[in-house]
Design a protein around this motif. Structure first.
Motif, PDB file in Angstrom:
ATOM      1  N   ASP A   1       0.847  -1.183   0.000  1.00 21.03           N
ATOM      2  CA  ASP A   1       0.000   0.000   0.000  1.00 21.03           C
ATOM      3  C   ASP A   1       0.884   1.234   0.000  1.00 21.03           C
ATOM      4  OD1 ASP A   1      -1.869   1.875   0.326  1.00 21.03           O
ATOM      5  OD2 ASP A   1      -2.664   1.123   2.226  1.00 21.03           O
TER       6      ASP A   1
ATOM      7  N   SER B   1      -5.124   0.109   6.380  1.00 17.18           N
ATOM      8  CA  SER B   1      -4.849   0.957   5.228  1.00 17.18           C
ATOM      9  C   SER B   1      -4.939   0.180   3.921  1.00 17.18           C
ATOM     10  CB  SER B   1      -3.474   1.594   5.372  1.00 17.18           C
ATOM     11  OG  SER B   1      -2.540   0.557   5.546  1.00 17.18           O
TER      12      SER B   1
ATOM     13  N   GLY C   1      -7.296  -1.458   2.733  1.00 19.42           N
ATOM     14  CA  GLY C   1      -8.568  -1.058   2.142  1.00 19.42           C
ATOM     15  C   GLY C   1      -9.078  -2.010   1.084  1.00 19.42           C
ATOM     16  N   ASP C   2      -9.667  -1.440   0.007  1.00 18.64           N
ATOM     17  CA  ASP C   2     -10.307  -2.248  -1.016  1.00 18.64           C
ATOM     18  C   ASP C   2      -9.318  -2.524  -2.131  1.00 18.64           C
ATOM     19  OD1 ASP C   2     -12.062  -3.499  -2.681  1.00 18.64           O
ATOM     20  OD2 ASP C   2     -12.784  -1.605  -3.539  1.00 18.64           O
ATOM     21  N   ILE C   3      -8.782  -3.733  -2.135  1.00 16.77           N
ATOM     22  CA  ILE C   3      -7.785  -4.078  -3.136  1.00 16.77           C
ATOM     23  C   ILE C   3      -8.446  -4.672  -4.374  1.00 16.77           C
ATOM     24  CG2 ILE C   3      -7.323  -6.419  -2.301  1.00 16.77           C
ATOM     25  CD1 ILE C   3      -4.366  -5.854  -2.838  1.00 16.77           C
ATOM     26  N   GLY C   4      -9.743  -5.024  -4.229  1.00 12.22           N
ATOM     27  CA  GLY C   4     -10.449  -5.705  -5.331  1.00 12.22           C
ATOM     28  C   GLY C   4     -10.418  -4.903  -6.616  1.00 12.22           C
ATOM     29  N   SER C   5     -10.716  -3.620  -6.517  1.00  9.41           N
ATOM     30  CA  SER C   5     -10.793  -2.795  -7.730  1.00  9.41           C
ATOM     31  C   SER C   5      -9.403  -2.623  -8.350  1.00  9.41           C
ATOM     32  CB  SER C   5     -11.432  -1.461  -7.349  1.00  9.41           C
ATOM     33  OG  SER C   5     -10.744  -0.405  -7.882  1.00  9.41           O
TER      34      SER C   5
ATOM     35  N   GLN D   1      -8.663  -5.703 -10.261  1.00  9.89           N
ATOM     36  CA  GLN D   1      -9.406  -5.699 -11.528  1.00  9.89           C
ATOM     37  C   GLN D   1      -8.660  -4.888 -12.584  1.00  9.89           C
ATOM     38  OE1 GLN D   1     -13.352  -4.217 -11.123  1.00  9.89           O
ATOM     39  NE2 GLN D   1     -14.193  -6.212 -10.543  1.00  9.89           N
TER      40      GLN D   1
ATOM     41  N   GLN E   1      -4.641   4.052  -7.110  1.00 10.37           N
ATOM     42  CA  GLN E   1      -5.417   3.559  -5.972  1.00 10.37           C
ATOM     43  C   GLN E   1      -4.536   3.255  -4.772  1.00 10.37           C
ATOM     44  OE1 GLN E   1      -8.550   0.625  -7.128  1.00 10.37           O
ATOM     45  NE2 GLN E   1      -7.981   1.303  -9.167  1.00 10.37           N
TER      46      GLN E   1
ATOM     47  N   TYR F   1      -1.639   1.234  -4.696  1.00 13.02           N
ATOM     48  CA  TYR F   1      -1.025  -0.090  -4.579  1.00 13.02           C
ATOM     49  C   TYR F   1       0.155  -0.196  -5.520  1.00 13.02           C
ATOM     50  CZ  TYR F   1      -5.045  -1.407  -1.874  1.00 13.02           C
ATOM     51  OH  TYR F   1      -5.968  -1.456  -0.899  1.00 13.02           O
TER      52      TYR F   1
END
Lengths: 616, 250
Positions: free
Chosen positions: A452, B18, B20-24, B27, B54, B56
């Motif tokens: 991250d 932190s 968070g939403d790694i799905g998107s 994708q 995002q 990452y």
């Protein structure tokens, strides 16, 4: 570089001219003569037969005396390029009358009823001692006068008779601007040349050079200069492009030739036989050519790459709809006059998705016109590596226009290229571990752990600081507590003073409860215990064995003020009374006693504290 | 010991929170890969860029981005992303292969100033453990030291406790200091890749041009920064100034 110039050696054919029309010229054997020399005036009529020319009258002169009134007539017939050329010549001989300026006026010649006129010729008559040698010789050229000996041995070629003239198209130029230089060989009528060749090297330092094509077997052109008839051939034409600014010099052109001066006489047999021995080797050199070169003005556009001249540009794509990986050819032609050989490719930057290869360049230079011109073609190959619609940027070419003295930018729009299909896997060998030899390995789909990026780096995060401080703080607390425990165990005074408050509070709380319950005796007992216990603990004395007056004196020693002590005395008496009196005090009195007890405790504490801080 | 557990837990929680939403992001990563396989390298680059936006990053993401740049003939950018990937997956054979291929497209070749012997070792330690790992190691010493110190407070000094305390103090200082050094960027020197086809090195910011021309794809160290100018050091040790925009930082 020595190049043999194969100039035709039969140039002596007088009147060799390609023109069909009638041409009348008047020439003299010399324009500067000695007082005793002879002057031969010739009128040449080209393109006319003898029969069509009316024998002209001798010209009127000034300062010259005509020797013979009837001209000697010559007739020449030459076949040039299969065409018969005829010419007729008339000659008069004059003798100077006095030193000074003399003149031969214009002569009228009537050809087929039409009148032609020669130009007047100025002659300078000098003292015989100052007469130029060629003048002395020239007098014998066309005619051999009776009684005058032949002086073959003394024959020599003068610079006036045979010279090279270098004619530059301009003497000032911009850097890289085209300047043409023509080298013309002038030789007097009657001189014969053979075995001509370039002597020494010709160079033009500081210039890029392009040679024009010149006729290797030139037909001389006749010109009259200062009344003298010359034949002219072009030896060399060259375009030079200065590569730097300043005064640049082009070397003189030097040729070596065998020249022959005919020894007069009209006998053709004599002329023919005399050819053998009388050729002599001479060197002829032109003047050097100096050219002032100015550097190009400032303010050139960024994409200017040094091109100077007059150009136009064409650009075209061979396809606008292609598959991924299919090459697209972009042909760009720059046409015009200027130094095409050094012309850089126009700026072309395709979108990054196109693989661009170095252009194929071909140059076609025309070397026959007045200036060097031609066409330079650039063929770019671009290969799209991805699909989509791509706008190709316009292709740009910038040059400096020397006549208009400005930079000109030419742009050609290329439009849009539509790329369809998908990229075929590239065929390539693989290494032992399965990687392609000359290409990159393909992408990976399974990824290593994601990180991250929004996480701040360690030094920006509060966590490490907290992690470092918390154990230290806990240890410090622990240390303080340990000290406290140890002190309570070893120091009674400290222990009692630390206990005084909690105990007093405890008793007062119980007294409160008893008040609510309505047990006055127990209440007063607790009040007494709270107050005396506190005093005992705080002053570190045993309150149980002390009388009231002893307590009072100890309090006095401890610096407790009289009103507090009085209040204490009253309170303790009240306690004694309540315990033994038959009449119990009312609730209001008890509440007041509780308040006063608290007041006494606070007063004692304050006194002890101020005494402690005073001693400290 | 409770304290150590607490700190570890806090670190783990912070990381998990932190993430968070790694799905998107995943994708977009898959979409980028598909675009790449379809030959739409620009589309692939756009998708990879979205993943980065995002928040990452990963070695493979940088590797794939480098590939897409290579296919669009942007060698400078390709090398830049391969170098970024190397900080995550330094031993990946595909990455090392592609980096070798990309380097063959670079015009400049320089002799290399030798590196101090300890640097590669330190770099690999820093890469494997990371600043966080080094800090946790330092914390282990710290907590152990704290526990022994607590025992000393309670039960008084003893010779073995003293020895342990000295070791713990040295370990704590060393690893905590190293973790902060790594976090401040001390493991990987600040470096960048030349992005334009050709740039001329300046003798000073905005000053006169030197006679050093360097070309796309050359990896240089960034020594210092002044305004929009970067002082770069070429592999042979030569230094000069370049505009920020001509250097793609790794």
């Amino acid at each position: 570089m020595v190049r043999i110039l194969s100039i035709s050696f039969f140039l002596f054919v007088a009147g060799a001219a390609a023109a069909q029309s009638v041409e009348v010229t008047g020439t003299v054997s010399a324009t500067a003569v000695g007082r005793d020399d002879l002057i031969v005036f010739s009128v040449q009529v080209k393109g006319a037969s003898l029969s069509s020319v009316t024998t002209p009258a001798p010209p009127t002169t000034e300062g010259l005396a005509l020797i013979q009134r009837v001209p000697s007539t010559h007739r020449n017939m030459t076949i040039i390029n299969g065409k018969l050329e005829e010419s007729v010549g008339y000659r008069w001989t004059f003798r100077p009358i006095a030193e000074g300026d003399a003149r031969i006026d214009a002569t009228q010649v009537v050809v087929d009823g039409q009148t032609y006129s020669t130009r007047p010729i100025a002659i300078r008559v000098l003292a015989q001692s100052q007469a130029p040698p060629q003048a002395r010789r020239r007098q014998q050229l066309p005619l051999v006068l009776p009684g005058q000996p032949q002086t073959d041995e003394s024959q020599e070629i003068a610079t006036q008779d045979l010279f090279i003239r270098a004619i530059p198209s301009k003497r000032t130029a911009f850097q890289n601007e085209q300047v043409t230089i023509e080298y013309q060989l002038f030789f007097r009528d009657g001189i014969q040349l053979r075995h001509s060749r370039l002597a020494g090297s010709w160079d033009a330092e500081g210039f890029w050079r392009e040679e024009f094509e010149v006729d290797t077997r030139p037909i001389p052109r006749s010109v009259v200069e200062n009344g003298l008839l010359y034949h002219v051939i072009v030896l060399k034409r060259v375009a030079v492009f200065p590569t730097r600014s300043g005064t640049l010099t082009v070397d003189p052109l030097k040729i070596e030739t065998e020249a022959y001066l005919p020894v007069g006489g009209s006998d053709p047999f004599e002329r023919f036989f005399s050819l053998r021995n009388r050729f002599e080797t001479v060197e002829v050199t032109s003047d050097p050519v100096r050219i002032e070169v100015a550097s190009l003005p400032s303010g050139a556009p960024a994409s200017f790459d040094g091109a100077v001249g007059e150009y136009r540009m064409d650009a075209s794509l061979d396809a606008t709809d292609v598959q991924v990986g299919e090459p697209v050819h972009l042909s760009v032609s720059v046409l015009g006059t200027g130094n095409l050989a050094t012309l850089e490719s126009p700026l072309f930057v395709p979108p990054g998705v196109f693989e661009k290869y170095d252009p194929d360049v071909s140059t076609d230079i025309h070397r026959t016109g007045e200036t060097i011109s031609g066409k330079k073609s650039f063929t770019y190959v671009v290969v799209p590596r991805s699909n989509g619609e791509f706008d190709l940027p316009p292709i740009e070419f910038v040059y400096y226009h020397p006549r208009e003295q400005r930079y000109v930018s030419v742009e050609r729009e290329l439009g849009t290229v539509r790329v369809t299909g998908t990229a075929a896997p590239l065929a390539a060998g693989t290494t032992s571990n399965g990687l392609p030899v000359d290409d990159i390995a393909s992408i990976l789909s399974s990824t290593d752990s994601w990180r991250d990026t929004s996480t701040p780096p360690l030094h920006r995060s509060p966590l490490p600081y907290v992690a470092l401080i918390v154990p230290a703080a806990l240890l410090l607390l622990m240390q303080v507590r340990q000290r406290h425990v140890e002190r309570i165990a070893g120091d009674t005074r400290y222990a009692r003073s630390r206990m005084a408050h909690p105990l007093a509070k405890k008793h007062l709380r119980r007294a409160e409860q008893l008040l609510k319950k309505g047990d006055p005796r127990a209440f007063y007992e607790e009040i007494e215990r709270a107050v005396t216990g506190f005093i005992g603990n705080r002053l570190n004395i045993s309150e149980l064995g002390l009388t009231r007056s002893q307590i009072d004196s100890r309090l006095d020693d401890a610096g407790v003020a009289e009103p507090i002590r009085a209040s204490l005395r009253v309170l303790l008496e009240e306690c004694d009374l309540a315990r033994f009196a038959p009449v119990l005090p009312d609730r209001q009195t008890m509440e007041s006693a509780s308040e006063r007890a608290a007041h006494v405790i606070v007063g004692v504490e304050e006194a002890v504290q101020s005494r402690l801080s005073a001693t400290a | 010991m409770r304290i150590a557990n607490l700190i570890t837990l806090m670190l783990l929680l912070a990381r998990a929170a932190s993430a968070g939403d790694i799905g998107s992001a995943l994708q977009d990563f898959d979409q980028g890969n598909q675009r790449y396989r379809d030959g739409d390298y620009r589309g692939a680059l756009a998708a990879y860029e979205r993943v980065l936006q995002q928040g990452y990053e990963s070695g493979v993401l940088y590797y794939n981005t480098g590939n897409a740049y290579f296919r669009t003939d942007e060698i400078g950018q390709a090398i830049r992303y391969y170098e970024k990937a190397r900080r995550f997956v330094p031993k990946n054979p595909e990455l090392l292969h592609n980096l070798t291929i990309a380097r063959t497209h670079v015009d400049d070749e320089f002799s290399r100033v030798p590196e101090p012997f300890w640097r590669p070792a330190w770099q690999s330690v820093a890469r494997i453990l990371g600043a966080g790992g080094l800090f946790v190691l330092g914390m282990l010493f710290y907590v152990a030291g704290a526990v022994v110190l607590a025992m000393k407070i309670r039960s008084g000094p003893s010779p073995w406790r003293r020895r342990i305390l000295v070791v713990a103090a040295v370990g704590t200082l060393l690893f905590v200091a190293l973790s902060f050094y790594a976090s401040l960027g001390g493991a990987d020197r600040r470096s960048g890749v030349i992005i334009p086809d050709e740039v001329t090195l300046m003798t000073e910011p905005g000053g006169s041009e030197s006679d050093h021309q360097i070309h796309e794809g050359l990896v240089v160290d960034i020594a210092s920064e002044r305004g929009e100018w970067l002082e770069v050091r070429l592999p042979n040790g030569t230094t000069g100034w370049l505009l920020e925009e001509s250097v793609g930082e790794i």
